[in-house]
Design a protein around this motif. Structure first.
Motif, PDB file in Angstrom:
ATOM      1  N   SER A   1     -14.008  -5.210   8.295  1.00 35.36           N
ATOM      2  CA  SER A   1     -12.806  -4.406   8.502  1.00 35.36           C
ATOM      3  C   SER A   1     -12.972  -3.007   7.928  1.00 35.36           C
ATOM      4  O   SER A   1     -12.578  -2.019   8.539  1.00 35.36           O
ATOM      5  CB  SER A   1     -11.608  -5.060   7.837  1.00 35.36           C
ATOM      6  OG  SER A   1     -11.518  -6.391   8.210  1.00 35.36           O
TER       7      SER A   1
ATOM      8  N   ILE B   1       0.860  -1.190   0.000  1.00 38.84           N
ATOM      9  CA  ILE B   1       0.000   0.000   0.000  1.00 38.84           C
ATOM     10  C   ILE B   1       0.893   1.235   0.000  1.00 38.84           C
ATOM     11  O   ILE B   1       1.785   1.363   0.834  1.00 38.84           O
ATOM     12  CB  ILE B   1      -0.933   0.039   1.227  1.00 38.84           C
ATOM     13  CG1 ILE B   1      -1.934  -1.106   1.163  1.00 38.84           C
ATOM     14  CG2 ILE B   1      -1.672   1.375   1.289  1.00 38.84           C
ATOM     15  CD1 ILE B   1      -2.955  -1.079   2.280  1.00 38.84           C
TER      16      ILE B   1
ATOM     17  N   LEU C   1      -7.129   2.873   0.690  1.00 42.46           N
ATOM     18  CA  LEU C   1      -6.040   2.028   1.184  1.00 42.46           C
ATOM     19  C   LEU C   1      -6.381   0.550   0.998  1.00 42.46           C
ATOM     20  O   LEU C   1      -5.548  -0.258   0.607  1.00 42.46           O
ATOM     21  CB  LEU C   1      -5.763   2.325   2.657  1.00 42.46           C
ATOM     22  CG  LEU C   1      -5.274   3.738   2.965  1.00 42.46           C
ATOM     23  CD1 LEU C   1      -5.199   3.972   4.465  1.00 42.46           C
ATOM     24  CD2 LEU C   1      -3.915   3.984   2.341  1.00 42.46           C
ATOM     25  N   PHE C   2      -7.654   0.208   1.271  1.00 41.85           N
ATOM     26  CA  PHE C   2      -8.061  -1.188   1.131  1.00 41.85           C
ATOM     27  C   PHE C   2      -7.986  -1.640  -0.327  1.00 41.85           C
ATOM     28  O   PHE C   2      -7.569  -2.747  -0.631  1.00 41.85           O
ATOM     29  CB  PHE C   2      -9.490  -1.382   1.661  1.00 41.85           C
ATOM     30  CG  PHE C   2      -9.526  -1.593   3.138  1.00 41.85           C
ATOM     31  CD1 PHE C   2      -9.526  -2.876   3.665  1.00 41.85           C
ATOM     32  CD2 PHE C   2      -9.530  -0.518   4.012  1.00 41.85           C
ATOM     33  CE1 PHE C   2      -9.544  -3.080   5.030  1.00 41.85           C
ATOM     34  CE2 PHE C   2      -9.552  -0.716   5.381  1.00 41.85           C
ATOM     35  CZ  PHE C   2      -9.555  -1.998   5.899  1.00 41.85           C
TER      36      PHE C   2
ATOM     37  N   ARG D   1      -0.841   3.948   9.807  1.00 38.87           N
ATOM     38  CA  ARG D   1      -1.563   3.018  10.672  1.00 38.87           C
ATOM     39  C   ARG D   1      -2.761   2.412   9.942  1.00 38.87           C
ATOM     40  O   ARG D   1      -2.989   1.212  10.003  1.00 38.87           O
ATOM     41  CB  ARG D   1      -2.021   3.746  11.929  1.00 38.87           C
ATOM     42  CG  ARG D   1      -2.666   2.840  12.949  1.00 38.87           C
ATOM     43  CD  ARG D   1      -3.181   3.631  14.125  1.00 38.87           C
ATOM     44  NE  ARG D   1      -3.768   2.739  15.104  1.00 38.87           N
ATOM     45  CZ  ARG D   1      -3.094   2.168  16.090  1.00 38.87           C
ATOM     46  NH1 ARG D   1      -1.806   2.388  16.214  1.00 38.87           N
ATOM     47  NH2 ARG D   1      -3.682   1.372  16.938  1.00 38.87           N
ATOM     48  N   GLU D   2      -3.509   3.275   9.239  1.00 38.15           N
ATOM     49  CA  GLU D   2      -4.675   2.762   8.513  1.00 38.15           C
ATOM     50  C   GLU D   2      -4.254   1.769   7.435  1.00 38.15           C
ATOM     51  O   GLU D   2      -4.930   0.765   7.204  1.00 38.15           O
ATOM     52  CB  GLU D   2      -5.461   3.926   7.903  1.00 38.15           C
ATOM     53  CG  GLU D   2      -6.446   4.518   8.898  1.00 38.15           C
ATOM     54  CD  GLU D   2      -6.870   5.931   8.550  1.00 38.15           C
ATOM     55  OE1 GLU D   2      -6.501   6.414   7.465  1.00 38.15           O
ATOM     56  OE2 GLU D   2      -7.554   6.547   9.376  1.00 38.15           O
ATOM     57  N   ALA D   3      -3.131   2.071   6.771  1.00 37.64           N
ATOM     58  CA  ALA D   3      -2.633   1.152   5.739  1.00 37.64           C
ATOM     59  C   ALA D   3      -2.266  -0.194   6.368  1.00 37.64           C
ATOM     60  O   ALA D   3      -2.601  -1.256   5.833  1.00 37.64           O
ATOM     61  CB  ALA D   3      -1.431   1.757   5.039  1.00 37.64           C
TER      62      ALA D   3
ATOM     63  N   GLN E   1      -5.994  -0.675  -2.631  1.00 31.22           N
ATOM     64  CA  GLN E   1      -4.628  -0.900  -3.104  1.00 31.22           C
ATOM     65  C   GLN E   1      -4.133  -2.302  -2.817  1.00 31.22           C
ATOM     66  O   GLN E   1      -3.345  -2.855  -3.562  1.00 31.22           O
ATOM     67  CB  GLN E   1      -3.668   0.099  -2.428  1.00 31.22           C
ATOM     68  CG  GLN E   1      -3.679   1.458  -3.047  1.00 31.22           C
ATOM     69  CD  GLN E   1      -2.482   2.248  -2.548  1.00 31.22           C
ATOM     70  OE1 GLN E   1      -1.365   1.787  -2.625  1.00 31.22           O
ATOM     71  NE2 GLN E   1      -2.730   3.434  -2.040  1.00 31.22           N
ATOM     72  N   SER E   2      -4.581  -2.849  -1.683  1.00 31.45           N
ATOM     73  CA  SER E   2      -4.006  -4.127  -1.282  1.00 31.45           C
ATOM     74  C   SER E   2      -4.978  -5.290  -1.486  1.00 31.45           C
ATOM     75  O   SER E   2      -4.657  -6.422  -1.148  1.00 31.45           O
ATOM     76  CB  SER E   2      -3.588  -4.065   0.180  1.00 31.45           C
ATOM     77  OG  SER E   2      -4.701  -3.732   0.967  1.00 31.45           O
TER      78      SER E   2
ATOM     79  N   ALA F   1      -6.176  -6.664   7.798  1.00 34.24           N
ATOM     80  CA  ALA F   1      -7.558  -7.081   7.543  1.00 34.24           C
ATOM     81  C   ALA F   1      -7.638  -7.982   6.313  1.00 34.24           C
ATOM     82  O   ALA F   1      -8.544  -8.796   6.199  1.00 34.24           O
ATOM     83  CB  ALA F   1      -8.444  -5.864   7.353  1.00 34.24           C
ATOM     84  N   GLN F   2      -6.693  -7.823   5.398  1.00 39.82           N
ATOM     85  CA  GLN F   2      -6.741  -8.639   4.185  1.00 39.82           C
ATOM     86  C   GLN F   2      -5.824  -9.843   4.272  1.00 39.82           C
ATOM     87  O   GLN F   2      -5.415 -10.402   3.250  1.00 39.82           O
ATOM     88  CB  GLN F   2      -6.409  -7.767   2.983  1.00 39.82           C
ATOM     89  CG  GLN F   2      -7.530  -6.754   2.794  1.00 39.82           C
ATOM     90  CD  GLN F   2      -7.293  -5.831   1.645  1.00 39.82           C
ATOM     91  OE1 GLN F   2      -6.567  -6.151   0.731  1.00 39.82           O
ATOM     92  NE2 GLN F   2      -7.915  -4.689   1.680  1.00 39.82           N
TER      93      GLN F   2
ATOM     94  N   GLN G   1      -3.491  -1.485   9.062  1.00 35.46           N
ATOM     95  CA  GLN G   1      -4.722  -2.178   9.452  1.00 35.46           C
ATOM     96  C   GLN G   1      -5.408  -2.794   8.242  1.00 35.46           C
ATOM     97  O   GLN G   1      -5.945  -3.897   8.314  1.00 35.46           O
ATOM     98  CB  GLN G   1      -5.656  -1.214  10.180  1.00 35.46           C
ATOM     99  CG  GLN G   1      -5.174  -0.934  11.602  1.00 35.46           C
ATOM    100  CD  GLN G   1      -5.935   0.184  12.282  1.00 35.46           C
ATOM    101  OE1 GLN G   1      -6.583   0.979  11.618  1.00 35.46           O
ATOM    102  NE2 GLN G   1      -5.818   0.266  13.587  1.00 35.46           N
ATOM    103  N   ALA G   2      -5.366  -2.062   7.111  1.00 33.01           N
ATOM    104  CA  ALA G   2      -5.973  -2.603   5.895  1.00 33.01           C
ATOM    105  C   ALA G   2      -5.251  -3.871   5.465  1.00 33.01           C
ATOM    106  O   ALA G   2      -5.888  -4.856   5.064  1.00 33.01           O
ATOM    107  CB  ALA G   2      -5.925  -1.552   4.788  1.00 33.01           C
ATOM    108  N   LEU G   3      -3.941  -3.887   5.550  1.00 31.55           N
ATOM    109  CA  LEU G   3      -3.171  -5.070   5.156  1.00 31.55           C
ATOM    110  C   LEU G   3      -3.479  -6.252   6.070  1.00 31.55           C
ATOM    111  O   LEU G   3      -3.669  -7.379   5.609  1.00 31.55           O
ATOM    112  CB  LEU G   3      -1.668  -4.749   5.194  1.00 31.55           C
ATOM    113  CG  LEU G   3      -1.171  -3.853   4.058  1.00 31.55           C
ATOM    114  CD1 LEU G   3       0.197  -3.277   4.384  1.00 31.55           C
ATOM    115  CD2 LEU G   3      -1.128  -4.624   2.748  1.00 31.55           C
TER     116      LEU G   3
END
Lengths: 361, 309
Positions: free
Chosen positions: B6, A190, B254-255, A202-204, B257-258, A210-211, A206-208
């Motif tokens: 999420s 990201i 952000l979500f 931090r949000e990035a 992108q990944s 979460a995935q 958390q997104a990673l």
């Protein structure tokens, strides 16, 4: 009354000692060395490591040098003002520690031929102007090995700042290191488009997580990613500094930077009135890059393997970018047995296979 | 948590500071005062909250400090616009710029220090609901506080005498004065309330969301909150909707992108999305003049001269 007497005595003592030392001080006037920092020093990160280097240099050279530093200098016209001010105010040697200072250093260096300028991570130079950089990708490869061994989901996360060669070297080396122990690895990236934006980092992170990423790393300057991993029960590989105190359980290790010995050497050259030397791109061998202590949760066998590869890199027996290297599109980038030249590394603009994100154009 | 949960979870976190600040601004504007200083108020709120939370080791003390800092700076705005009757827009902009600069100055000793994260408060049973449970009921407690504040403000504006008086002042300060309402005092209170809420929003960011302080960490959220009030056409319940919508845009880039779904959009463009959305919403709403006129306080931005009353 009493206080005044003490003051007087003190002054007298000071005057005597000054007189005694005066001739020596004349011969040995301390050299003035300036440092220009891009962010606050804080207690972890890029600038923090440069400041550790400055302090180590002072430890080594004692009263032969005095140093000044300016923090949070933006990479714009302000940088030129600060650098020029340092050169004009009698500094003999100036370390400018961010890529974006390059053109300003170049301009000021031409106007002050008797001052030595050292610029971190650039590529330009001149008679009194050198650049120095570290092979951070060597550390990235090793931390990739650890991440590849520690992941259960086979998904690694990477929070990155800007798509420039230095950052791509890190992402690719990390991926190659992880694949060397775990061919199923995929790395998700990201881009936060900032070197220092804790909220977004931090949000990035958390997104990673979460995935599905269970080991995350970052090429940004704050401790936010390590903190996020700690809060969410994931593992983190830090960058710049040992950030273990921000994530006791999460922090596996970090690629850390060490400039102290080099700063000492450059200052000594100046004190001995030797030549400038040459620009340098140093890695484990030169001591520019180290790994932070590895978290005991990493099995001993893995730690041994990392130590072995570290030694190979240090001895020049192994290069992280050794072919065959396959690009994200499946085409071969580097044939088997070849190693990437420094020029190729400096122009890196692709993802290796296994990076499962789009490269911003 | 799956992907939907999420995103929803992160959306609510990202939307909470916007909600707090926009609610405060809404109350301020309902009294006819247009305070564009939210970015500056949030910044001083964030740095004060962080500094006190760190030194006193107390989250609550930090939030109170953030609110006090917001109130103090909003009083500067209030004094200049209410007493000296200076232009509200210009004064608000000045407060925004001043506040951002002041926060950087005050925050110097606190750069790169970090706080322990505030643990989540999991609501029993409700958090077990499928899909939305964890996102809605396993948040840090400030998120729940923001909902309570929303409910209180809705109730205050619609059901209380004081709320009615506030709105009357915003519609026509002259008439309000004529029927004996203390216009100046009410406007001061409204401005201070807005300052407190902006300080609280800033404090949420520096104490709850990213437990650290760094210069520029408010990063335009104050401006988005201002746009939100217009987006919501001065209705508190729509502020909630708007805050989460904007928060969602901020984090979904952000979500994307990944995620497995690879979208061919440059990340730089995605980073600009919340601001583009702000402009788009303003354009859409401005095209419907009736909608604005119906809800916007009639005397918004106009000074009140007692002598003329």
């Amino acid at each position: 009354m009493k206080r005044r007497m003490i003051l007087k005595a003190g002054l007298a003592a000071a005057a005597t000692s000054m007189m005694l030392q005066a001739p020596m001080a004349l011969a040995d006037d301390p050299a003035k060395i300036g440092f220009v920092y891009v962010s606050p020093i804080g207690d972890a990160g890029w600038t923090y490591q440069h400041d550790l280097g400055r302090l180590e240099m002072i430890d080594n050279l004692g009263d032969k040098v005095t140093t000044t530093f300016v923090e949070s200098v933006p990479e714009g016209a302000d940088a030129e003002r600060v650098i020029r001010e340092m050169a004009a105010s009698g500094h003999d040697l100036i370390f400018a520690t961010s890529f974006g200072y390059m053109n300003y250093v170049e301009r000021v260096a031409k106007q002050f031929p008797n001052v030595r300028f050292m610029h971190a991570t650039g590529y330009k130079g001149g008679p009194n102007f050198l650049n120095y950089n570290a092979r951070f990708y060597e550390g990235r490869y090793l931390t990739g090995i650890i991440a590849g061994e520690m992941t259960k989901s086979d998904i690694l996360g990477y929070v990155a700042a800007f798509p420039i060669p230095e950052v791509l070297q890190g992402i690719n080396a990390f991926t190659l290191g992880a694949q060397s122990v775990n061919p199923d690895i995929q790395v998700r990236v990201i881009w936060v488009n900032s070197w220092y934006d804790p909220g977004k980092e931090r949000e990035a992170a958390q997104a990673l997580i979460a995935q599905g990423a269970d080991v995350i790393t970052h090429h940004t300057d704050s401790t936010a990613v390590v903190q996020a991993a700690q809060d969410q029960g994931a593992y983190a590989v830090a960058y710049h500094s040992d950030m273990s105190k921000y994530g006791k359980d999460a922090h596996l290790t970090a690629t850390t930077h060490h400039w102290g010995p080099y700063y000492t050497e450059i200052a000594e050259r100046m004190l001995e009135k030797e030549g400038m030397g040459e620009s340098i791109w140093g890695g484990f061998k030169e001591g520019f890059v180290e790994l932070a202590p590895i978290n005991p949760v990493v099995p001993q066998a893995v730690q041994d393997k990392v130590a072995e590869v570290t030694e190979q890199i240090r001895e020049g027996e192994f290069h992280p970018f050794t072919g065959p290297i396959i690009g994200q599109d499946g085409k071969e980038v580097l044939a088997a047995g070849q190693t990437m030249t420094d020029e190729q590394l400096g122009k890196m603009n692709f993802y290796v296979k296994g990076v499962n994100s789009k490269l911003p154009k | 948590m799956n992907l939907f949960e999420s995103i929803l979870f992160a959306t609510i976190v990202a939307g909470t500071p916007l909600l707090l600040v926009a609610l405060g601004e809404l109350v301020t504007e309902k009294s006819g005062m247009l305070n564009l200083g939210a970015e500056g108020l949030m910044s001083v709120g964030a740095v004060s909250a962080f500094a006190i939370a760190l030194t006193m080791d107390s989250t609550v003390a930090g939030l109170v400090a953030g609110m006090v800092a917001g109130i103090l700076l909003s009083l500067v705005y209030g004094f200049i616009t209410i007493h000296l009757m200076a232009n509200q827009v210009a004064t608000g902009l000045a407060v925004a710029i001043f506040g951002v600069g002041l926060s950087a100055f005050l925050g110097k000793p606190f750069e790169a220090k970090v706080l322990e994260a505030v643990p989540r408060t999991v609501v029993p049973y409700l958090s077990d609901l499928p899909l939305i449970g964890r996102a809605l009921f396993a948040q840090q407690w400030m998120v729940y506080v923001s909902w309570v504040l929303l409910a209180l403000i809705i109730w205050f504006l619609a059901r209380t005498r004081a709320g009615l008086a506030l709105k009357a002042v915003g519609e026509s300060p002259v008439s309000a004065h004529a029927i004996g309402l203390p216009v100046i005092r009410i406007r001061y209170f409204a401005v201070m309330f807005g300052g407190a809420m902006a300080g609280l929003g800033g404090g949420f960011i520096s104490v709850f969301h990213t437990p650290m302080w760094t210069e520029g960490m408010i990063a335009g959220k104050g401006w988005i909150a201002l746009a939100l009030v217009v987006f919501a056409t001065w209705r508190p319940s729509r502020v909630l909707l708007g805050a989460y919508l904007f928060g969602g845009v901020m984090i979904s880039q952000l979500f994307f992108q990944s995620s497995e779904v690879q979208i061919e959009i440059p990340s730089q463009f995605l980073s600009a999305l919340p601001y583009l959305a702000t402009i788009l919403v303003l354009v859409l709403i401005s095209s419907n003049v009736k909608m604005i006129r119906m809800n916007s306080p009639a005397s918004l931005g106009k000074p009140f001269l007692k002598e003329n009353a």
